[in-house]
Design a protein around this motif. Structure first.
Motif, short mmCIF file in Angstrom:
data_model
loop_
_atom_site.label_atom_id
_atom_site.label_comp_id
_atom_site.label_asym_id
_atom_site.label_seq_id
_atom_site.Cartn_x
_atom_site.Cartn_y
_atom_site.Cartn_z
N ASP A 1 0.83 -1.22 0.00
CA ASP A 1 0.00 0.00 0.00
C ASP A 1 0.86 1.27 0.00
O ASP A 1 1.95 1.29 0.57
CB ASP A 1 -0.90 -0.02 1.25
CG ASP A 1 -2.03 1.00 1.14
OD1 ASP A 1 -2.40 1.37 0.01
OD2 ASP A 1 -2.55 1.40 2.20
N GLY A 2 0.34 2.32 -0.64
CA GLY A 2 0.98 3.63 -0.58
C GLY A 2 1.53 4.14 -1.90
O GLY A 2 2.26 5.15 -1.92
N ARG B 1 0.29 7.84 -2.73
CA ARG B 1 0.92 8.85 -1.85
C ARG B 1 2.37 9.06 -2.24
O ARG B 1 2.89 10.17 -2.20
CB ARG B 1 0.81 8.41 -0.39
CG ARG B 1 -0.53 8.75 0.24
CD ARG B 1 -0.72 8.03 1.54
NE ARG B 1 -1.15 6.66 1.32
CZ ARG B 1 -1.20 5.73 2.27
NH1 ARG B 1 -0.81 6.02 3.50
NH2 ARG B 1 -1.62 4.52 1.99
N ARG C 1 -12.21 2.04 -8.29
CA ARG C 1 -11.41 3.27 -8.52
C ARG C 1 -11.75 3.84 -9.89
O ARG C 1 -12.34 3.15 -10.72
CB ARG C 1 -9.93 2.93 -8.42
CG ARG C 1 -9.54 2.59 -6.98
CD ARG C 1 -8.04 2.60 -6.81
NE ARG C 1 -7.71 2.29 -5.43
CZ ARG C 1 -6.49 2.37 -4.93
NH1 ARG C 1 -5.49 2.76 -5.70
NH2 ARG C 1 -6.27 2.07 -3.67
#
Ligand code: IPE
Ligand code: IPE
Ligand code: MG
Length: 259
Positions: A37-38, A41, A88
């Protein structure tokens, strides 16, 4: 008439609780699951397009697979795309599935060379014929790998997996081919997409978020967890090493007591 012998039924309560076997904690986990995850970001922090975050995430996956194979782990499950990720924006789903197709085609040679056996868990049919075909080719070509078993969770959601297993079991009971009393934990496990695989000992979630997000809900019942404060594209061998060191220091109790 003699009183019924209840000693057998009472026995567990009058005995000291079982102690943990010496092997309950520490050592190298057999199966590690990673929630990658990430990516967004990471891209956002660099002012880069989101797609480049996902591309850097794929490179981190490549590094981590090699580091895992070197570390003595036997099973690695990477959460790459959840059943909820279909919701998404269309453009992002297109980027992600495109990257997936590329990865499956380009990495197979390296996986074979490294002795990695790849399997996909999840609803592969949702990806369409091209990717479904690439998955079958990758699974077939890597089938001889014995150094590391790699599961990639794609279009995977644990609740959907449990529902599918429940339906299959209910259908067998309704058809009379399975008795209700034969529905055990082992039977349920054998109807999941991870049938025959060991449960994860350690689940690592990158990016600092501390949740499962529908990953291996049944299988992770007694897993240990670590939440390294690193966005997935920056994850590497040193982060895996740190998580393994943390795991080695944990005491796993499985409901028992240590002394
Ligand atoms: C993980 O990174 C990749 C997938 C879930 C497909 P994200 O895209 O979730 O990135 P963040 O968590 O929003 O930063
Ligand atoms: C979990 O990450 C799924 C994958 C890493 C593939 P998400 O980014 O989708 O999870 P939430 O939405 O933060 O819980
Ligand atoms: Mg995320």
């Amino acid at each position: 008439m003699a009183a019924p012998d209840t000693s057998a039924a009472l026995e567990p309560a009058t005995q000291a609780p079982a102690l943990l076997p010496a092997s309950a904690g520490g050592g190298v986990p057999v199966h590690v699951g990673i929630i990658m995850d990430g990516n967004r970001r990471w891209a956002q922090a660099r002012g880069l397009p989101r797609a480049l975050g996902h591309k850097a995430g794929a490179e981190a996956a490549r590094r981590t697979i090699e580091a895992a194979a070197d570390s003595g782990i036997r099973w690695l499950t990477l959460f790459a795309f959840s059943s909820e990720n279909w919701n998404r924006p269309e453009e992002e789903v297109r980027d992600l599935t495109g990257l997936l197709g590329l990865y499956l085609r380009h990495e197979v040679g390296q996986l074979v060379k490294n002795g990695v056996r790849l399997r996909v868990i999840g609803d592969r049919k949702r990806f369409g014929p091209d990717i479904a075909e690439a998955i079958i080719t990758a699974e077939t070509r890597t089938a001889g790998g014995t150094r590391l078993n790699l599961n990639v969770a794609l279009s995977y959601g644990a609740r959907a997996e449990i529902v599918a297993a429940t339906r299959a079991i209910a259908a067998d009971v309704a058809a009379g081919t399975l008795r209700l009393e034969d529905v055990t934990e082992a039977l349920v496990s054998s109807r999941l997409s991870t049938a025959g695989m060991p449960d994860p000992d350690l689940v690592i979630r990158a990016s600092g978020e501390q949740r499962l997000s529908n990953f291996l809900l049944w299988q992770a019942a007694y897993a240990e967890f670590t939440f390294p404060d690193v966005l997935w594209p920056d994850f590497g061998a040193e982060h895996l090493r740190a998580a393994l060191a943390e795991y080695a220091g944990r005491e796993r109790r499985f409901g028992l007591r240590s002394g």
